[in-house]
Design a protein around this motif. Structure first.
Motif, PDB file in Angstrom:
ATOM      1  N   PHE A 350      22.579 -17.023  11.943  1.00 14.95           N
ATOM      2  CA  PHE A 350      21.992 -18.119  11.177  1.00 14.95           C
ATOM      3  C   PHE A 350      22.095 -17.746   9.693  1.00 14.95           C
ATOM      4  CE2 PHE A 350      18.107 -21.220  11.166  1.00 14.95           C
ATOM      5  CZ  PHE A 350      18.777 -22.038  10.286  1.00 14.95           C
ATOM      6  N   ASP A 351      23.259 -18.013   9.110  1.00 17.34           N
ATOM      7  CA  ASP A 351      23.532 -17.676   7.715  1.00 17.34           C
ATOM      8  C   ASP A 351      23.601 -18.953   6.885  1.00 17.34           C
ATOM      9  OD1 ASP A 351      23.757 -15.126   8.693  1.00 17.34           O
ATOM     10  OD2 ASP A 351      25.939 -15.049   8.570  1.00 17.34           O
ATOM     11  N   VAL A 352      23.071 -18.892   5.686  1.00 17.41           N
ATOM     12  CA  VAL A 352      23.021 -20.095   4.850  1.00 17.41           C
ATOM     13  C   VAL A 352      23.460 -19.769   3.421  1.00 17.41           C
ATOM     14  CG1 VAL A 352      21.650 -22.074   4.113  1.00 17.41           C
ATOM     15  CG2 VAL A 352      21.114 -20.929   6.270  1.00 17.41           C
ATOM     16  N   ASN A 390      24.842 -27.828  -2.201  1.00 21.48           N
ATOM     17  CA  ASN A 390      25.337 -27.839  -0.831  1.00 21.48           C
ATOM     18  C   ASN A 390      24.949 -26.532  -0.160  1.00 21.48           C
ATOM     19  OD1 ASN A 390      27.901 -25.907  -0.652  1.00 21.48           O
ATOM     20  ND2 ASN A 390      27.945 -26.925  -2.640  1.00 21.48           N
ATOM     21  N   PHE A 391      24.763 -26.600   1.147  1.00 28.48           N
ATOM     22  CA  PHE A 391      24.535 -25.384   1.921  1.00 28.48           C
ATOM     23  C   PHE A 391      25.251 -25.507   3.259  1.00 28.48           C
ATOM     24  CE2 PHE A 391      20.894 -27.971   3.321  1.00 28.48           C
ATOM     25  CZ  PHE A 391      20.895 -27.768   4.691  1.00 28.48           C
ATOM     26  N   ASP A 392      25.648 -24.363   3.769  1.00 28.12           N
ATOM     27  CA  ASP A 392      26.318 -24.301   5.066  1.00 28.12           C
ATOM     28  C   ASP A 392      25.464 -23.476   6.017  1.00 28.12           C
ATOM     29  OD1 ASP A 392      28.714 -25.714   4.356  1.00 28.12           O
ATOM     30  OD2 ASP A 392      29.294 -23.969   3.178  1.00 28.12           O
ATOM     31  N   ALA A 393      24.853 -24.143   6.979  1.00 34.05           N
ATOM     32  CA  ALA A 393      24.074 -23.442   7.996  1.00 34.05           C
ATOM     33  C   ALA A 393      25.039 -22.958   9.077  1.00 34.05           C
ATOM     34  CB  ALA A 393      23.014 -24.361   8.583  1.00 34.05           C
ATOM     35  N   ILE A 394      25.416 -21.681   8.987  1.00 36.24           N
ATOM     36  CA  ILE A 394      26.448 -21.121   9.861  1.00 36.24           C
ATOM     37  C   ILE A 394      25.793 -20.549  11.116  1.00 36.24           C
ATOM     38  CG2 ILE A 394      28.250 -19.367  10.023  1.00 36.24           C
ATOM     39  CD1 ILE A 394      28.480 -19.621   6.933  1.00 36.24           C
ATOM     40  N   TYR A 462      32.355 -21.911   4.464  1.00 35.29           N
ATOM     41  CA  TYR A 462      31.685 -21.347   3.308  1.00 35.29           C
ATOM     42  C   TYR A 462      31.901 -22.265   2.111  1.00 35.29           C
ATOM     43  CZ  TYR A 462      31.206 -17.397   6.336  1.00 35.29           C
ATOM     44  OH  TYR A 462      30.886 -16.607   7.405  1.00 35.29           O
ATOM     45  N   PRO A 463      30.993 -22.241   1.125  1.00 36.13           N
ATOM     46  CA  PRO A 463      31.036 -23.241   0.048  1.00 36.13           C
ATOM     47  C   PRO A 463      32.338 -23.292  -0.727  1.00 36.13           C
ATOM     48  CG  PRO A 463      28.923 -22.142   0.070  1.00 36.13           C
ATOM     49  CD  PRO A 463      29.780 -21.406   1.040  1.00 36.13           C
ATOM     50  N   TYR A 464      32.968 -22.156  -0.973  1.00 42.52           N
ATOM     51  CA  TYR A 464      34.241 -22.218  -1.671  1.00 42.52           C
ATOM     52  C   TYR A 464      35.081 -21.010  -1.309  1.00 42.52           C
ATOM     53  CZ  TYR A 464      31.881 -19.086  -5.010  1.00 42.52           C
ATOM     54  OH  TYR A 464      31.186 -18.070  -5.591  1.00 42.52           O
ATOM     55  N   SER A 465      36.363 -21.115  -1.533  1.00 46.22           N
ATOM     56  CA  SER A 465      37.299 -20.059  -1.186  1.00 46.22           C
ATOM     57  C   SER A 465      36.951 -18.779  -1.923  1.00 46.22           C
ATOM     58  CB  SER A 465      38.729 -20.484  -1.541  1.00 46.22           C
ATOM     59  OG  SER A 465      39.640 -19.453  -1.259  1.00 46.22           O
ATOM     60  N   PHE A 471      36.757 -18.952   7.190  1.00 45.85           N
ATOM     61  CA  PHE A 471      37.363 -20.263   7.011  1.00 45.85           C
ATOM     62  C   PHE A 471      36.800 -20.954   5.773  1.00 45.85           C
ATOM     63  CE2 PHE A 471      37.915 -19.421  11.507  1.00 45.85           C
ATOM     64  CZ  PHE A 471      39.205 -19.852  11.752  1.00 45.85           C
ATOM     65  N   VAL A 472      37.650 -21.701   5.118  1.00 45.23           N
ATOM     66  CA  VAL A 472      37.220 -22.645   4.099  1.00 45.23           C
ATOM     67  C   VAL A 472      37.688 -24.016   4.553  1.00 45.23           C
ATOM     68  CG1 VAL A 472      37.229 -20.986   2.224  1.00 45.23           C
ATOM     69  CG2 VAL A 472      39.306 -22.256   2.738  1.00 45.23           C
ATOM     70  N   ARG A 473      37.180 -25.043   3.920  1.00 47.20           N
ATOM     71  CA  ARG A 473      37.460 -26.389   4.385  1.00 47.20           C
ATOM     72  C   ARG A 473      38.938 -26.739   4.226  1.00 47.20           C
ATOM     73  NH1 ARG A 473      33.980 -30.117   4.678  1.00 47.20           N
ATOM     74  NH2 ARG A 473      32.632 -29.290   3.033  1.00 47.20           N
TER      75      ARG A 473
END
Length: 768
Positions: A350-352, A390-394, A462-465, A471-473
């Protein structure tokens, strides 16, 4: 309160009435001298001047519950950061938030806001010389060139506007004298603390143009470390400090009646992300409960950043001796990429990782009038702010186990922007020499626009490369927009969601001077916390209405003798339309981070605050500050239900003593204080993380040379090494037979963040 015993060459110097404040960070307005020592008898209590009502008044004549801590007391006690102020103000909580070293959690009388996500509004306003600091990121201010800190308790909806339902904290900077001055200060201490501060001022054109400057570089090793990390070759310090701040101020006084000031400030905090303490061992990996409360584990990078930059400008014109016109403007920007590991293991449970990006502009035009028996403070105020992130709940482990995918991320991004204007006025009128009344009102009109993108991707995003290996978007792939303007209800958004709110907030007070040294006061005041949109929305939903607080106060401010001061305030309030962050209706999807924002509760409280100062002799002074709060839940439609006021104890107490010893080599001041906080829950809806009552002891010895140039001090904080919670996360499921089962992410995520351990530091400075 400020020490009353130091003789004239020390911190109690009377400042020139025409001096103006040095801007530290963003400084919008000139302030008057902080305090004037009693001149006819050293044993007398000091007259302390404050600007709580935007005019300069004696603390004992202001019908507001207020604590003022001056530069002398801050120095004598070694107070270097805003959060330490909570010890000296009753019913006040100022703590460093979870996961970061510079985000502020603020509550006064049980009113505040715990979640720092963009879109959520604070309940306690933070002001730097009356310029509003809109976001909690970076609000844990390190004190540099400060004149005093004022804590105003209770709603300040008339003069300070929205988001002050609990109160306001004012950072007031030092005045500029116009002479060439320079101060250099160095500090060393526990955990390899090494700080350096430089401040000064230079006249460019004598009596007309001045330049002020300040620089601070603050460093400290971590209180703990990251025991495990999924990433090699990174800094494993936890709770460390790595920060610098600078500012410049240009002041111009073309005539006695006209004054201009331009200010710039910048702060960069590169302290590591703060790792939490696992209160339970992990069930998914080898992450037992650490031996130290300051040790942690992580699967994210440990770096973190907070960047703040601001500009301010002021124009002031004294049309007559009684009438003043003032214009105050500011522009502020902040950017905070942060790594928050909720589960605090070396696995991606659970990483954010998140980003906060904010900017705002303010403009205020004041018209102030002061006469013998009549005072008017009035103005127009405009605020335009953009708050995005923005946040990414991984949930990588869950994704691989449940879906067989490379990972799993719920990404949330968006903006929650505000444009508002307000008109306010407050009149104080002396009916007789003893009886006066004050009437004030503020009308605020606000429009907010918001959009939220919320959705799942089946890999670790993840928010940016370059944020982390992973992975990035892919180009062109976006999560869907779920909150916006959809007038047809067809799921096609034509633009951001837009709503507006207006609020009229009155204040009525009466003051009675029973004698020259005793004032009784009673007041009714209303404050409101802005309406807003849910920044974690999963569906298109309306904004919530503003929170409203109606507060009643009855108090007395009295200098009972020349050496004993007693200020007592009794208060009660009703808190209506509470904005509650609860779970939604869909409980079947463990990855949904179901949250719904709505007006779901009504609470109330009553309590008392006592502040006492006793000057026992020319050399010895005692201070006591006590707060009591009785919290009540009147209506509870929240899911899960509210059970307590977050981070708010029933009782707070501070007892301090200060002794002045004069010698041939200079003056020594010995300070000791004991601070007590009753037990409290970290969250308003959960009893899973609770802090037991605790007490803290601090000792200081400061010295100043006979000529006043050299000074120094030794400061010992938290001598008994108390361990106390200031934040946490609770993603576990209580079991009927006792114990806890896994929550979101599939692990037993019950995490605590702690206040500072025992520290000792030595400061030495030189000024000329």
């Amino acid at each position: 309160m400020q020490h009353t015993l130091k003789h004239a060459r020390g911190f109690n110097k009377t400042l020139c009435a025409s001096a103006v404040a040095i801007a530290c960070f963003s400084a919008p307005m000139a302030t008057a001298q902080e305090q004037t020592a009693a001149v006819d008898n050293e044993k007398k209590l000091e007259r302390i001047e404050v600007t709580a009502r935007k005019t300069t008044e004696s603390l004992q004549e202001v019908p507001v519950a207020i604590t003022s801590i001056g530069a002398g007391e801050l120095s004598e006690k070694g107070i270097s950061v805003l959060t330490e102020i909570q010890q000296f103000s009753p019913n006040t909580t100022l703590q460093t938030s979870r996961g970061t070293n510079s985000t502020l959690t603020a509550f006064i009388r049980g009113l505040g806001q715990q979640d720092p996500l963009w879109g959520y509004e604070p309940g306690v306003g933070i002001y730097i010389d009356d310029v509003y600091m809109a976001r909690p990121q970076g609000a844990v201010l390190d004190l540099l060139d400060v004149q005093r800190i004022e804590v105003l308790r209770g709603p300040q909806g008339t003069l300070y506007g929205k988001n002050t339902i609990g109160g306001a904290v004012k950072y007031v900077t030092k005045e500029m004298s116009g002479d060439t001055q320079f101060t250099a200060e160095a500090t060393v201490g526990s955990y390899s603390q090494r700080d350096m501060k430089l401040t000064g001022q230079v006249p460019i054109i004598e009596d007309t143009v001045y330049l002020g400057f300040g620089y601070a570089n603050l460093n400290r090793d971590g209180f703990g470390q990251y025991l495990q990390s999924a990433l090699p070759d990174q800094d494993r310090e936890n709770y460390n400090k790595d920060l610098w701040a600078g500012r410049l101020t240009l002041e111009i006084r073309p005539s006695d009646d006209l004054f201009f000031r331009l200010g710039w400030d910048k702060t960069e905090d590169d302290s590591n992300a703060k790792g939490g303490y696992r209160l339970l061992p992990s069930v998914l990996t080898d992450a037992p409960v650490p031996d130290s409360k300051y040790d942690s584990y992580t699967s994210l990078p440990t770096w973190n950043k907070v960047e703040l930059e601001g500009y301010s400008w002021l124009a002031q014109y004294n049309m007559t001796d009684a009438l003043e016109l003032k214009y105050i403007g500011s522009h502020r920007e902040s950017y905070s990429p942060t790594n928050i590991d909720f589960d605090n293991t070396a696995l991606d449970i659970f990483d954010v990782p998140a980003e906060y990006d904010d900017s705002n502009d303010t403009h205020e035009l004041q018209v102030n009038y002061v006469d013998t028996d009549f005072t008017l403070v009035s103005g127009l105020y405009y605020y335009d702010g953009e708050s995005c992130g923005n946040f990414d709940a991984i949930l990588g482990v869950l994704g691989r186990a449940a879906f067989g995918t490379p990972g799993l991320t719920r990404e949330v991004s968006g903006c929650n922007n505000s444009e508002s204007w307000a008109a306010y006025a407050q009149v104080s009128y002396d009916i007789t020499e003893q009886l006066s009344v004050s009437v004030g009102a503020r009308y605020t009109d606000e429009e907010k626009t918001a959009n939220v993108n919320n959705g799942l991707v089946f890999y670790n995003l993840y928010p940016y490369s370059g944020w982390i290996d992973g992975f990035v978007r892919p180009e062109g792939e976006l999560v869907p927009q779920v909150l916006g303007n959809d007038p047809d209800g067809d799921g096609v958004f034509d633009g951001p969601a837009v709503e507006s709110w207006s609020q009229f907030t009155p204040r009525v007070g009466v003051e009675y001077m029973m004698s020259r040294d005793t004032m009784f006061f009673a007041s009714y005041a209303q404050g409101f916390k802005s309406g807003t949109f849910n920044p974690r929305a999963t569906t298109n939903e309306p904004g919530v209405e503003p929170e409203i607080v109606d507060s009643y106060e009855l108090g007395v401010k009295s200098d009972l003798t020349d050496s004993l001061r007693m200020n007592v305030t009794l208060f009660s309030y009703d808190h209506n339309d509470r904005q509650y962050i609860g779970i939604g209706s869909d409980l079947s999807d463990p990855t949904a981070l179901n949250q719904r924002l709505r007006n779901a509760a009504r609470t109330a409280a009553k309590g008392a605050e006592i502040e006492m100062t006793y000057v026992a002799s020319d050399n010895l002074q005692f201070d006591v500050a006590y707060g009591y709060l009785d919290f009540e839940i009147k209506e509870n439609n929240a899911v899960p239900p509210i059970i307590a006021a977050a981070s708010t104890p029933e009782n707070t107490l501070n007892v301090s003593a200060s002794y002045l010893f004069e010698s041939d080599i200079g003056d020594f001041i010995f300070n000791a204080n004991y601070y007590y906080r009753d037990d409290y829950f970290l969250f308003e809806t959960s009893d899973l993380i609770q802090q037991d009552a605790y007490g803290m002891v601090n000792l200081s010895v400061t010295w100043e040379s006979q000529d006043g140039n050299w000074y120094g001090g030794i400061h010992a904080k938290n001598l008994t090494d108390e361990e106390y919670l200031v934040g946490g996360y609770d993603f576990v499921v209580p079991l009927e037979g006792g114990g806890f089962g896994p929550g979101l992410g599939g692990d037993t995520t019950l995490i605590g963040y702690y206040g500072d351990p025992r520290t000792v530091h030595l400061t030495v400075g030189y000024r000329f």
